[in-house]
Design an enzyme around this catalytic site. Structure first.
Site, PDB file in Angstrom:
ATOM      1  N   GLY A 128     -48.057 -25.276  21.542  1.00  0.00           N
ATOM      2  CA  GLY A 128     -48.597 -23.964  21.902  1.00  0.00           C
ATOM      3  C   GLY A 128     -48.571 -23.788  23.406  1.00  0.00           C
ATOM      4  O   GLY A 128     -47.800 -24.454  24.104  1.00  0.00           O
ATOM      5  N   GLU A 155     -44.552 -18.164  32.430  1.00  0.00           N
ATOM      6  CA  GLU A 155     -43.907 -17.989  31.129  1.00  0.00           C
ATOM      7  C   GLU A 155     -44.227 -16.596  30.577  1.00  0.00           C
ATOM      8  O   GLU A 155     -45.395 -16.238  30.429  1.00  0.00           O
ATOM      9  CB  GLU A 155     -44.417 -19.052  30.143  1.00  0.00           C
ATOM     10  CG  GLU A 155     -43.679 -19.004  28.836  1.00  0.00           C
ATOM     11  CD  GLU A 155     -44.194 -20.024  27.824  1.00  0.00           C
ATOM     12  OE1 GLU A 155     -45.424 -20.172  27.692  1.00  0.00           O
ATOM     13  OE2 GLU A 155     -43.361 -20.649  27.158  1.00  0.00           O
ATOM     14  N   GLU A 213     -46.980 -30.279  23.020  1.00  0.00           N
ATOM     15  CA  GLU A 213     -45.713 -29.601  23.309  1.00  0.00           C
ATOM     16  C   GLU A 213     -46.066 -28.206  23.796  1.00  0.00           C
ATOM     17  O   GLU A 213     -46.532 -27.372  23.012  1.00  0.00           O
ATOM     18  CB  GLU A 213     -44.854 -29.508  22.038  1.00  0.00           C
ATOM     19  CG  GLU A 213     -44.468 -30.852  21.454  1.00  0.00           C
ATOM     20  CD  GLU A 213     -43.574 -31.660  22.375  1.00  0.00           C
ATOM     21  OE1 GLU A 213     -42.916 -31.067  23.246  1.00  0.00           O
ATOM     22  OE2 GLU A 213     -43.557 -32.883  22.238  1.00  0.00           O
ATOM     23  N   THR A 228     -53.908 -23.640  26.437  1.00  0.00           N
ATOM     24  CA  THR A 228     -54.566 -24.174  25.238  1.00  0.00           C
ATOM     25  C   THR A 228     -54.422 -25.699  25.205  1.00  0.00           C
ATOM     26  O   THR A 228     -55.368 -26.412  24.850  1.00  0.00           O
ATOM     27  CB  THR A 228     -53.939 -23.572  23.953  1.00  0.00           C
ATOM     28  OG1 THR A 228     -53.744 -22.185  24.142  1.00  0.00           O
ATOM     29  CG2 THR A 228     -54.824 -23.800  22.746  1.00  0.00           C
ATOM     30  N   LYS A 269     -53.445 -26.634  10.926  1.00  0.00           N
ATOM     31  CA  LYS A 269     -53.731 -25.206  11.089  1.00  0.00           C
ATOM     32  C   LYS A 269     -52.522 -24.493  11.685  1.00  0.00           C
ATOM     33  O   LYS A 269     -52.085 -24.811  12.784  1.00  0.00           O
ATOM     34  CB  LYS A 269     -54.921 -24.999  12.040  1.00  0.00           C
ATOM     35  CG  LYS A 269     -55.413 -23.562  12.031  1.00  0.00           C
ATOM     36  CD  LYS A 269     -56.321 -23.228  13.195  1.00  0.00           C
ATOM     37  CE  LYS A 269     -55.586 -22.682  14.377  1.00  0.00           C
ATOM     38  NZ  LYS A 269     -54.936 -21.373  14.164  1.00  0.00           N
ATOM     39  N   CYS A 272     -39.772 -21.436  22.876  1.00  0.00           N
ATOM     40  CA  CYS A 272     -40.143 -22.180  24.088  1.00  0.00           C
ATOM     41  C   CYS A 272     -38.912 -22.679  24.828  1.00  0.00           C
ATOM     42  O   CYS A 272     -38.990 -22.982  26.015  1.00  0.00           O
ATOM     43  CB  CYS A 272     -41.055 -23.332  23.715  1.00  0.00           C
ATOM     44  SG  CYS A 272     -40.345 -24.365  22.426  1.00  0.00           S
TER      45      CYS A 272
END
Ligand code: NDP
Length: 481
Positions: free
Chosen positions: A227, A383, A249, A231, A174, A283
């Protein structure tokens, strides 16, 4: 209108419910397409197709598998222009970036693992003096789930899918609901390449619906996820009790440490990129810049002067920054800029929505530099994932290592110095999965990729990825001498 469809059992199809979601173009703020809102019924269908396909896919010869993956890589190259246009429109990133980074990397991912699978081997251990030999097989896991974010859509999607397929698994994947188009185009290319039906299945929709159905599916035995950290933690909570294999990750808050003895012009050039490439939505961007005090004033002046010259505008023009991903994300970034100032930060440039007359409704932001006086302030700890960096001076190695490590995250770090001994000391002491010295975003796909602390669990890249996507089985044979 870009109409995205699911790719299940080799065919492009609507979600079973027929439900669709709008797809918005960040550069204009307008709806320009739609995608299926898939649910657990669609994931169940995709899983069944993948399960059936696994029986034959796991038995394909390495040569066949390698040739198919290489064919997909070639097709991505042949369609570079079309894919780059789609990626830029879907995500708001400059077309030049999509053409030079995103799409070339997507084909490299397939080509790299097409080669890697032919070189991957398992181990044998002879128990000397005991007449025993052990050898370890590396079998594919079965049906695996791959879930990727919106910032580097096809780049990160293929970074997971290619090793999963190379190792002999079949996949239910997805992409982010915000950037589904290149995944749809990839499905078309897989059809063209002759990838057998069901080997790769792509299910579109929101994380809460399609994503949740993948992670909660009892027979999808491994999840590779990139992500946000929140999550990732949720996925671990759902998947861990089912004893799934997990690669996570996650987010980063990476330090960029600059010493006076560095190659200054090169450092300045690359620091502009590591701060603002892809509107700061990578990231690996260095969002906390620490500068040795002796060059701090000069760096501040030079950096701010260069940042104010960066061009923000429609992604298909000659620009340095396009639009950020969504209206909500832009507001989140603006809130952080306010917060920074409330906590004593000094805005050196940027800080506002950028005025792009062609597209007044697009999600543009000025590149922003904030001087902070406390490395623990929230804007230095959380972040932001946008075109915002902080700068502050430091006086000693010990102090800057302490400041660099004082965050929950540990994905990557950059160091600028000409002192080799110092680069080793920092390499040893920085708490991150990757340390770049005098460079940034310099990736050899054979090297392990991933973070420590809240930046994730597990490593991608090279044989690490093939190890993740295989299950080792040891066979121990005792023989009569
Ligand atoms: P999210 O965590 O919001 O989403 C990532 C993916 O997970 C999307 O496909 C999303 O779907 C899906 N998802 C959301 N909820 C669930 C759920 N309950 N179950 C399963 N899947 C779910 O991240 P973003 O897309 O906002 O990406 C930005 C983040 O990614 C940043 O934190 C960034 O640091 C991190 N990142 C990390 C990288 C690394 O290698 N360490 C590289 C690149 C980014 P949908 O969007 O459709 O809702």
């Amino acid at each position: 209108m870009a109409q995205v469809l699911n790719y299940i059992n080799g065919t492009l199809q609507h979600a079973l419910s027929g439900e669709r979601l709008d797809n918005i173009e960040p550069a204009t703020g307008q709806i320009y397409g739609s995608l299926p809102q898939s649910s657990d019924n669609d994931v169940a269908l995709a899983f069944q197709a993948a399960k059936n396909a696994f029986i034959t896919w796991r038995q394909t010869t390495l040569e066949q598998r390698s040739a198919l993956l290489a064919r997909i890589a070639d097709l991505i190259d042949e369609n570079l222009e079309r894919l780059a246009q789609a990626e830029s429109k879907d995500s708001g990133k400059p077309l030049s970036l999509a053409k030079t980074i995103d799409i070339p990397r997507a084909s490299s991912n397939f080509r790299f693992f097409a080669h890697a699978l032919t070189q991957f081997s398992s181990e044998a251990h002879e128990s000397v003096g005991q007449n025993t030999i052990n050898f370890t097989l590396r079998h594919p896991i079965g049906v695996v789930g791959c879930i990727s974010p919106w910032n580097l859509p096809l780049y990160l999607f293929t970074w997971k899918i290619a090793p999963a397929l190379a190792a002999g698994n079949t996949v239910v994947a997805k992409p982010s609901e915000l950037t589904p188009v290149t995944a749809h185009l990839l499905a078309e290319l897989c059809q063209q390449a002759g990838l057998p039906a069901g080997v790769l299945n792509i299910v579109h929709g929101t994380g809460a619906s399609a994503g949740q159905a993948i992670i909660a599916h009892p027979e999808i035995k491994a999840i590779s996820f990139t992500g946000g950290t929140a999550t990732g933690a949720h996925i671990a909570k759902v998947a861990a009790p089912m004893l799934k294999k997990l690669s996570l990750e996650l987010g980063g808050k990476n330090p960029n440490i600059i010493f006076a003895d560095c190659d200054y012009p090169r450092m300045l050039e690359i620091t502009l990129k590591s701060s603002f490439a892809n509107q700061g939505q990578i990231c690996l961007c260095g969002s906390r810049i620490f500068v040795e005090r002796s060059i701090y004033a000069k760096f501040k002046e030079d950096f701010v002067s260069r940042v104010t010259q960066l061009r923000v505008g429609p992604p298909n023009h000659e620009v340095d920054l396009g639009a950020v991903i969504s209206k909500e994300h832009r507001q989140k970034i603006l809130n952080y800029i306010d917060l920074a100032q409330n906590q004593g930060g000094l805005l050196l440039c940027g800080g506002n929505k950028a005025d792009v007359p062609q597209h007044p409704e697009g999600y543009y932001l000025e590149p922003t530099v904030i001087e902070v006086n406390d490395h623990l302030c929230r804007v230095n700890q959380e972040e932001i994932f946008g075109p915002v960096v902080t700068i502050m001076p430091f006086d000693s190695e010990a102090q800057v290592i302490e400041m660099a490590n004082s965050v929950p995250y540990g994905l990557s770090a950059s160091l600028w110095t000409s002192d080799l001994d110092r680069s080793m000391r920092f390499g040893q002491q920085l708490e991150s999965g990757i340390v770049w010295v005098n460079t940034w975003l310099n990736r050899d796909l054979r090297t392990p990729f991933g973070g420590v602390k809240a930046s994730g669990v597990g490593r991608e890249g090279g044989f690490e990825a093939l190890r993740f996507f295989t299950e080792p089985k040891n066979i121990c044979i005792s023989y009569k001498p």
